[in-house]
Motif scaffolding. Structure first.
Motif, PDB file in Angstrom:
ATOM      1  N   PRO A 165       7.323  -2.090  -6.536  1.00  0.00           N
ATOM      2  CA  PRO A 165       7.592  -1.215  -7.678  1.00  0.00           C
ATOM      3  C   PRO A 165       8.030   0.173  -7.197  1.00  0.00           C
ATOM      4  CG  PRO A 165       5.527  -2.391  -7.992  1.00  0.00           C
ATOM      5  CD  PRO A 165       5.968  -2.665  -6.583  1.00  0.00           C
ATOM      6  N   ARG A 166       8.934   0.786  -7.922  1.00  0.00           N
ATOM      7  CA  ARG A 166       9.342   2.140  -7.566  1.00  0.00           C
ATOM      8  C   ARG A 166       8.229   3.103  -7.975  1.00  0.00           C
ATOM      9  NH1 ARG A 166      15.198   3.816  -9.362  1.00  0.00           N
ATOM     10  NH2 ARG A 166      13.985   4.459 -11.186  1.00  0.00           N
ATOM     11  N   PRO A 167       7.663   3.857  -7.029  1.00  0.00           N
ATOM     12  CA  PRO A 167       6.587   4.781  -7.406  1.00  0.00           C
ATOM     13  C   PRO A 167       6.950   5.708  -8.555  1.00  0.00           C
ATOM     14  CG  PRO A 167       6.656   4.563  -5.031  1.00  0.00           C
ATOM     15  CD  PRO A 167       7.854   3.808  -5.563  1.00  0.00           C
ATOM     16  N   ILE A 168       8.205   6.094  -8.644  1.00  0.00           N
ATOM     17  CA  ILE A 168       8.599   7.011  -9.714  1.00  0.00           C
ATOM     18  C   ILE A 168       8.499   6.353 -11.084  1.00  0.00           C
ATOM     19  CG2 ILE A 168      11.097   6.536  -9.827  1.00  0.00           C
ATOM     20  CD1 ILE A 168      11.427   9.670  -9.738  1.00  0.00           C
ATOM     21  N   ASP A 169       8.567   5.011 -11.127  1.00  0.00           N
ATOM     22  CA  ASP A 169       8.484   4.298 -12.398  1.00  0.00           C
ATOM     23  C   ASP A 169       7.049   4.115 -12.871  1.00  0.00           C
ATOM     24  OD1 ASP A 169      11.246   4.040 -12.476  1.00  0.00           O
ATOM     25  OD2 ASP A 169      11.245   2.038 -11.576  1.00  0.00           O
ATOM     26  N   VAL A 170       6.087   4.253 -11.965  1.00  0.00           N
ATOM     27  CA  VAL A 170       4.680   4.035 -12.323  1.00  0.00           C
ATOM     28  C   VAL A 170       3.846   5.297 -12.137  1.00  0.00           C
ATOM     29  CG1 VAL A 170       4.757   1.556 -11.887  1.00  0.00           C
ATOM     30  CG2 VAL A 170       4.196   3.104 -10.003  1.00  0.00           C
ATOM     31  N   VAL A 171       4.501   6.426 -11.936  1.00  0.00           N
ATOM     32  CA  VAL A 171       3.792   7.662 -11.615  1.00  0.00           C
ATOM     33  C   VAL A 171       2.877   8.107 -12.752  1.00  0.00           C
ATOM     34  CG1 VAL A 171       5.655   9.174 -12.420  1.00  0.00           C
ATOM     35  CG2 VAL A 171       4.059   9.995 -10.666  1.00  0.00           C
ATOM     36  N   TRP A 182       6.264  15.490   2.742  1.00  0.00           N
ATOM     37  CA  TRP A 182       7.636  15.169   3.111  1.00  0.00           C
ATOM     38  C   TRP A 182       8.198  16.309   3.957  1.00  0.00           C
ATOM     39  CZ3 TRP A 182       5.910  14.287  -1.966  1.00  0.00           C
ATOM     40  CH2 TRP A 182       5.959  12.959  -2.396  1.00  0.00           C
ATOM     41  N   GLY A 183       9.193  15.988   4.775  1.00  0.00           N
ATOM     42  CA  GLY A 183       9.906  17.000   5.529  1.00  0.00           C
ATOM     43  C   GLY A 183      11.157  17.429   4.783  1.00  0.00           C
ATOM     44  N   GLU A 184      11.442  18.711   4.806  1.00  0.00           N
ATOM     45  CA  GLU A 184      12.603  19.232   4.082  1.00  0.00           C
ATOM     46  C   GLU A 184      13.914  18.689   4.640  1.00  0.00           C
ATOM     47  OE1 GLU A 184      13.483  23.571   2.233  1.00  0.00           O
ATOM     48  OE2 GLU A 184      13.395  23.488   4.422  1.00  0.00           O
ATOM     49  N   GLU A 185      13.915  18.308   5.918  1.00  0.00           N
ATOM     50  CA  GLU A 185      15.128  17.783   6.544  1.00  0.00           C
ATOM     51  C   GLU A 185      15.175  16.249   6.526  1.00  0.00           C
ATOM     52  OE1 GLU A 185      17.500  19.872   7.397  1.00  0.00           O
ATOM     53  OE2 GLU A 185      16.167  21.462   6.697  1.00  0.00           O
ATOM     54  N   ASP A 186      14.320  15.618   5.728  1.00  0.00           N
ATOM     55  CA  ASP A 186      14.312  14.158   5.605  1.00  0.00           C
ATOM     56  C   ASP A 186      15.361  13.762   4.570  1.00  0.00           C
ATOM     57  OD1 ASP A 186      13.826  11.474   5.307  1.00  0.00           O
ATOM     58  OD2 ASP A 186      11.664  11.673   5.003  1.00  0.00           O
ATOM     59  N   HIS A 187      16.587  13.518   5.032  1.00  0.00           N
ATOM     60  CA  HIS A 187      17.691  13.244   4.114  1.00  0.00           C
ATOM     61  C   HIS A 187      17.670  11.797   3.614  1.00  0.00           C
ATOM     62  CE1 HIS A 187      19.159  17.174   5.151  1.00  0.00           C
ATOM     63  NE2 HIS A 187      19.207  16.849   6.442  1.00  0.00           N
ATOM     64  N   GLY A 188      16.979  10.921   4.319  1.00  0.00           N
ATOM     65  CA  GLY A 188      16.953   9.524   3.908  1.00  0.00           C
ATOM     66  C   GLY A 188      16.061   9.243   2.720  1.00  0.00           C
ATOM     67  N   VAL A 189      14.995  10.045   2.556  1.00  0.00           N
ATOM     68  CA  VAL A 189      14.023   9.755   1.513  1.00  0.00           C
ATOM     69  C   VAL A 189      14.505  10.205   0.137  1.00  0.00           C
ATOM     70  CG1 VAL A 189      12.685  11.891   1.563  1.00  0.00           C
ATOM     71  CG2 VAL A 189      11.506   9.713   1.171  1.00  0.00           C
ATOM     72  N   LEU A 191      15.374  13.960  -1.348  1.00  0.00           N
ATOM     73  CA  LEU A 191      14.526  15.062  -1.800  1.00  0.00           C
ATOM     74  C   LEU A 191      14.647  15.317  -3.299  1.00  0.00           C
ATOM     75  CD1 LEU A 191      14.620  17.673   1.090  1.00  0.00           C
ATOM     76  CD2 LEU A 191      12.788  16.096   0.459  1.00  0.00           C
ATOM     77  N   ASP A 192      15.762  14.956  -3.902  1.00  0.00           N
ATOM     78  CA  ASP A 192      15.849  15.066  -5.358  1.00  0.00           C
ATOM     79  C   ASP A 192      14.830  14.140  -6.011  1.00  0.00           C
ATOM     80  OD1 ASP A 192      17.848  16.932  -5.158  1.00  0.00           O
ATOM     81  OD2 ASP A 192      19.488  15.524  -5.541  1.00  0.00           O
ATOM     82  N   HIS A 193      14.709  12.918  -5.461  1.00  0.00           N
ATOM     83  CA  HIS A 193      13.707  11.989  -5.973  1.00  0.00           C
ATOM     84  C   HIS A 193      12.294  12.517  -5.718  1.00  0.00           C
ATOM     85  CE1 HIS A 193      16.801   9.189  -6.893  1.00  0.00           C
ATOM     86  NE2 HIS A 193      17.037   8.801  -5.661  1.00  0.00           N
ATOM     87  N   VAL A 194      12.095  13.117  -4.540  1.00  0.00           N
ATOM     88  CA  VAL A 194      10.780  13.662  -4.202  1.00  0.00           C
ATOM     89  C   VAL A 194      10.372  14.733  -5.209  1.00  0.00           C
ATOM     90  CG1 VAL A 194       9.541  15.099  -2.528  1.00  0.00           C
ATOM     91  CG2 VAL A 194      10.873  13.125  -1.741  1.00  0.00           C
ATOM     92  N   GLU A 211       3.329  18.658  -0.362  1.00  0.00           N
ATOM     93  CA  GLU A 211       3.932  19.718   0.436  1.00  0.00           C
ATOM     94  C   GLU A 211       5.238  19.200   1.016  1.00  0.00           C
ATOM     95  OE1 GLU A 211       2.855  22.804   4.106  1.00  0.00           O
ATOM     96  OE2 GLU A 211       1.396  21.273   3.491  1.00  0.00           O
ATOM     97  N   ILE A 212       6.275  19.984   0.910  1.00  0.00           N
ATOM     98  CA  ILE A 212       7.549  19.724   1.575  1.00  0.00           C
ATOM     99  C   ILE A 212       7.653  20.720   2.714  1.00  0.00           C
ATOM    100  CG2 ILE A 212      10.056  19.660   1.351  1.00  0.00           C
ATOM    101  CD1 ILE A 212       9.686  18.989  -1.608  1.00  0.00           C
TER     102      ILE A 212
END
Length: 257
Positions: A165-171, A182-189, A191-194, A211-212
């Motif tokens: 399940p997408r965590p954003i759908d069950v938050v 999360w890391g601010e330079e983590d482009h794969g995850v 950050l807009d979704h975060v 914390e980012i």
């Protein structure tokens, strides 16, 4: 960059280890390693990344056990068997055979097993990367969790064959203390979704915190000086210990470990 080896110069505490088999749905048993520091303590499930259990996670589990917890490191890839090689391509090939919704149920069974074993009302989880995604999902699926997620995916990658399940759908169902990094330079995850996820979680769960970290990318804990509170990654681990100590045991000793 996911985690495999213990960072150079980082010591692994000597604790008791035992191989266990955790009953899961369908009459199967998920193998895992149980870490204890010589005395029974509140339970924590360590949820590894795409490589599965590795020396890195064994070291973290030992650290948590040394701080007074009973720690389970499960092998949720047990149906797929060992990975073909240490490279990321092999890890992704094995992941393509993993039913991640079923894995989430397996991990929920593992949390219940550990709670029963320790006799605690709550159990902790700490997950990394795809394991962090599972940890966020568990925080929305169960009401007895104290959750830590490192660089989990609020929206898992569209290339996953059998996603959870997408965590954003069950938050909106998220409950209990949750601490996410999360890391601010983590482009794969994504950050807009975060940021979207964090905003929704703050509205749904008064015990959610995140914390980012500026200047850091994916997998930053693998490069952290974990015992140095001045190091950004090490500081996150200090917060993790404090969270588990406060909500699983109600004391202050682990926060100083």
């Amino acid at each position: 960059m996911c985690h495999t080896e213990v960072p150079e110069g980082q010591e692994t505490p000597v604790v008791d280890r035992s191989e266990v088999r955790v009953p899961v749905a369908g009459g199967e048993a998920m193998p895992g390693t149980l870490f204890t520091g010589g005395r029974a303590g509140p339970g924590i499930v360590v949820i590894a990344d795409i490589h599965g259990p590795s020396p890195f996670y064994e070291a973290l589990a030992a650290r948590l056990a040394g701080a007074g917890h009973t720690v389970l490191l499960p092998d949720y890839f047990f149906r797929q068997g060992p990975v073909a090689g240490p490279d990321l391509e092999s890890a992704f090939a094995r992941r393509a055979r993993l039913d991640e919704a079923r894995t989430l149920r397996d991990l929920g069974d593992a949390c219940g097993w550990l709670a029963e074993r320790t006799g605690a009302a709550r159990v902790g989880s700490v997950g990394f990367c795809m394991g962090g995604t599972f940890a966020l999902d568990l925080a929305s699926a169960r009401g007895d969790m104290v959750t830590v997620a490192y660089y989990g995916f609020p929206v898992p990658q569209p290339t996953i064959v059998m996603p959870p399940p997408r965590p954003i759908d069950v938050v909106e169902s998220q409950r209990g203390p949750v601490l996410a990094f999360w890391g601010e330079e983590d482009h794969g995850v994504g950050l807009d979704h975060v940021r979207e996820y964090a905003g929704l979680a703050e509205k749904a769960n008064p015990e959610f915190a995140y914390e980012i970290l500026p200047g850091l990318g994916h997998g930053f804990l693998a490069k952290a000086r974990i015992d140095d509170h001045a190091d950004p990654g090490g500081r996150t681990w200090h917060r993790v210990l404090h969270l588990f100590d406060e909500h699983l045991r109600g004391g202050g000793s682990a926060a100083r470990a």
